[in-house]
Design an enzyme around this catalytic site. Structure first.
Site, short mmCIF file in Angstrom:
data_model
loop_
_atom_site.label_atom_id
_atom_site.label_comp_id
_atom_site.label_asym_id
_atom_site.label_seq_id
_atom_site.Cartn_x
_atom_site.Cartn_y
_atom_site.Cartn_z
N ARG A 68 -21.40 -16.46 -42.61
CA ARG A 68 -20.69 -17.53 -42.31
C ARG A 68 -21.53 -19.17 -43.39
O ARG A 68 -20.80 -19.67 -43.78
CB ARG A 68 -19.46 -18.03 -41.24
CG ARG A 68 -19.29 -19.30 -41.64
CD ARG A 68 -17.47 -19.05 -40.53
NE ARG A 68 -18.09 -18.83 -39.37
CZ ARG A 68 -18.48 -19.97 -38.31
NH1 ARG A 68 -18.34 -21.40 -39.20
NH2 ARG A 68 -19.26 -19.79 -36.86
N TYR A 121 -2.57 -26.91 -62.03
CA TYR A 121 -2.87 -25.46 -61.46
C TYR A 121 -1.77 -25.64 -60.50
O TYR A 121 -2.14 -26.71 -59.22
CB TYR A 121 -3.97 -24.57 -61.03
CG TYR A 121 -3.72 -23.75 -60.18
CD1 TYR A 121 -2.91 -22.23 -60.15
CD2 TYR A 121 -3.68 -23.47 -59.04
CE1 TYR A 121 -2.18 -21.45 -59.99
CE2 TYR A 121 -4.34 -22.07 -57.81
CZ TYR A 121 -3.01 -21.28 -58.52
OH TYR A 121 -2.73 -20.17 -57.99
N ASP A 193 -11.75 -29.29 -62.52
CA ASP A 193 -12.57 -28.15 -62.23
C ASP A 193 -12.43 -27.39 -63.61
O ASP A 193 -11.57 -27.33 -64.79
CB ASP A 193 -10.18 -27.49 -61.72
CG ASP A 193 -10.25 -26.28 -61.88
OD1 ASP A 193 -10.86 -25.32 -62.49
OD2 ASP A 193 -9.33 -26.07 -60.09
N LYS A 218 -11.59 -15.98 -61.36
CA LYS A 218 -11.26 -15.86 -63.02
C LYS A 218 -11.99 -14.90 -63.94
O LYS A 218 -13.08 -14.24 -63.91
CB LYS A 218 -10.28 -17.21 -63.53
CG LYS A 218 -9.48 -17.44 -63.54
CD LYS A 218 -8.36 -17.63 -61.78
CE LYS A 218 -7.80 -18.00 -62.26
NZ LYS A 218 -7.00 -18.03 -60.31
#
Length: 406
Positions: A68, A121, A193, A218
């Protein structure tokens, strides 16, 4: 949990060009001399003794403690993507939204204000417009293509200017350098972004942005088999704070296997983007001349409002084409129904071409009666041009449009 993401020397990799860096940046020699980096599928790491553990936890030695907080495979992905973006280090997340929400939370507190572009988005819009407000951070959405409007909208408690460019789904182009100058004069951070452009076409950090985000689901992946996000910056201390105070504490960790798939995907990123852009360009020019299409939204077209700016700050125009059909929303529904090759799905950047109607799918969080205020409509269709032969894609699009507008 040890602080393991110190900057690894990149062996003067800056002298190499993008396509070389996408394959070799931050690579480390494997003891077995494997060509491909191994996947460290482990939750925890062991110590020889308590002294080694103490040296690790006190940062006297660079080592891993718990996945983590850091993992060799994940760290290689973070370093390689950061190199491609021109950052010093990065933080990988379990999804693009984990990256977006963590970055925004890391730069704001209750009482602060975020100024965002009107066209984002759908889940980003929902997070900023709804969820973040519950924690005392308010957001205004404006047209950031108008720098005067941006300047007028900045408030004394504005902490972030948040944008995508090209935007989703309207492909508006925003002046990153102009926004960054304006923000930095006032001590405000700029978050970009860069999912649609990728570092192949655009490098926001070099234009003044403070933090760059990706949904690596993506184009960075490119194969539709990974969900992930990443944030990178030129501020090393900020990256460490983002990793250990936000990613680790909120728990949005990327799995080593997904990191390995992304490392693999990046090797062909430059080549894939060439084909995505080429196919999108051909689709846009075909759509421009069809009787059923009212407007094509693609920055390469000379009539696009952001055409000149896109030529300046991008190295290509991207693999996404949006367009508005004549008639009402039912025309968009009929169009996607008649497609046979292009698949109806959310997401983008895959080898397969994908189509969606944003108002009914990814952008459902936007109020339907106000879609025009946010730069698109119920008749807007978005195509993510894949890697198929362009003639096959155009034939599929043409046959579907002819069926709708016969």
């Amino acid at each position: 949990m040890g602080k393991i993401s110190e900057v690894i020397p990149l062996h003067e990799e800056r002298k190499y060009r993008f396509d070389t860096l996408s394959i070799h940046a931050a690579e480390q020699e494997d003891q077995n001399q494997a060509l491909n980096s191994p996947i460290y599928m482990t939750s925890t790491f062991t110590f020889r003794d308590l002294q080694q553990a103490e040296d690790t936890f006190s940062f006297k030695r660079r080592a891993y403690v718990y996945t983590r907080g850091g993992n060799p495979t994940v760290n290689l992905f973070e370093q390689r993507l950061s190199t491609l973006e021109g950052g010093v280090d990065g933080v990988a997340f379990s999804s693009g939204m984990a990256a977006i929400s963590s970055v925004v939370m890391s730069l704001t507190k209750s009482g602060d204000h975020v100024l965002a572009h009107r066209n984002l988005y759908g889940s980003t819009f929902g997070f900023l417009n709804n969820l973040l407000e519950n924690y005392g951070v308010r957001t205004d959405f404006i047209d950031m293509t108008d720098l005067n409007r941006v300047e007028e909208s900045i408030l004394p408690d504005t902490r972030i200017l948040y944008l995508e460019t090209p935007t989703n789904p309207s492909l508006e182009i925003i002046d990153i350098a102009g926004i960054s100058r304006m923000a930095h004069e006032r001590g405000i951070k700029v978050v970009v972004d860069n999912t649609f452009a990728t570092p192949v076409l655009q490098r926001p950090l070099e234009l003044g942005a403070d933090v760059v985000l990706h949904s690596v689901t993506k184009y960075i992946s490119g194969h539709g088999d990974v969900v992930g996000g990443v944030a990178t910056s030129r501020d090393y201390d900020y990256v460490q704070r983002l990793k250990f105070s936000y990613m680790c504490e909120l728990g949005g960790v990327m799995s080593p296997f997904n990191a390995w798939l992304l490392i693999r995907g990046m090797k062909t990123l430059g080549l894939r983007m060439e084909r995505h852009c080429s196919n999108a360009s051909k689709i846009a020019r075909f759509l421009k001349n069809h009787r059923g299409v009212e407007k094509v939204l693609y920055p390469e077209l000379e009539e696009h409002p952001g055409h000149e700016l896109a030529k300046q700050q991008m190295k290509g125009f991207g693999g996404i084409v949006s367009f508005e059909l004549k008639g009402d929303r039912s025309m968009a529904e009929e169009f996607v129904k008649h497609l046979s090759l292009i698949k109806l799905a959310v997401s983008l950047g895959d080898a397969e071409s994908l189509v969606e109607v944003p108002a009914m799918m990814t952008h459902r969080d936007y109020p339907e009666e106000e879609l025009h205020r946010f730069g698109f409509s119920g008749r807007t269709v978005r195509i993510s041009a894949g890697l198929e032969h362009p003639d096959d894609l155009i034939q599929d699009i043409g046959e579907s449009l002819d069926s709708v507008y016969e």
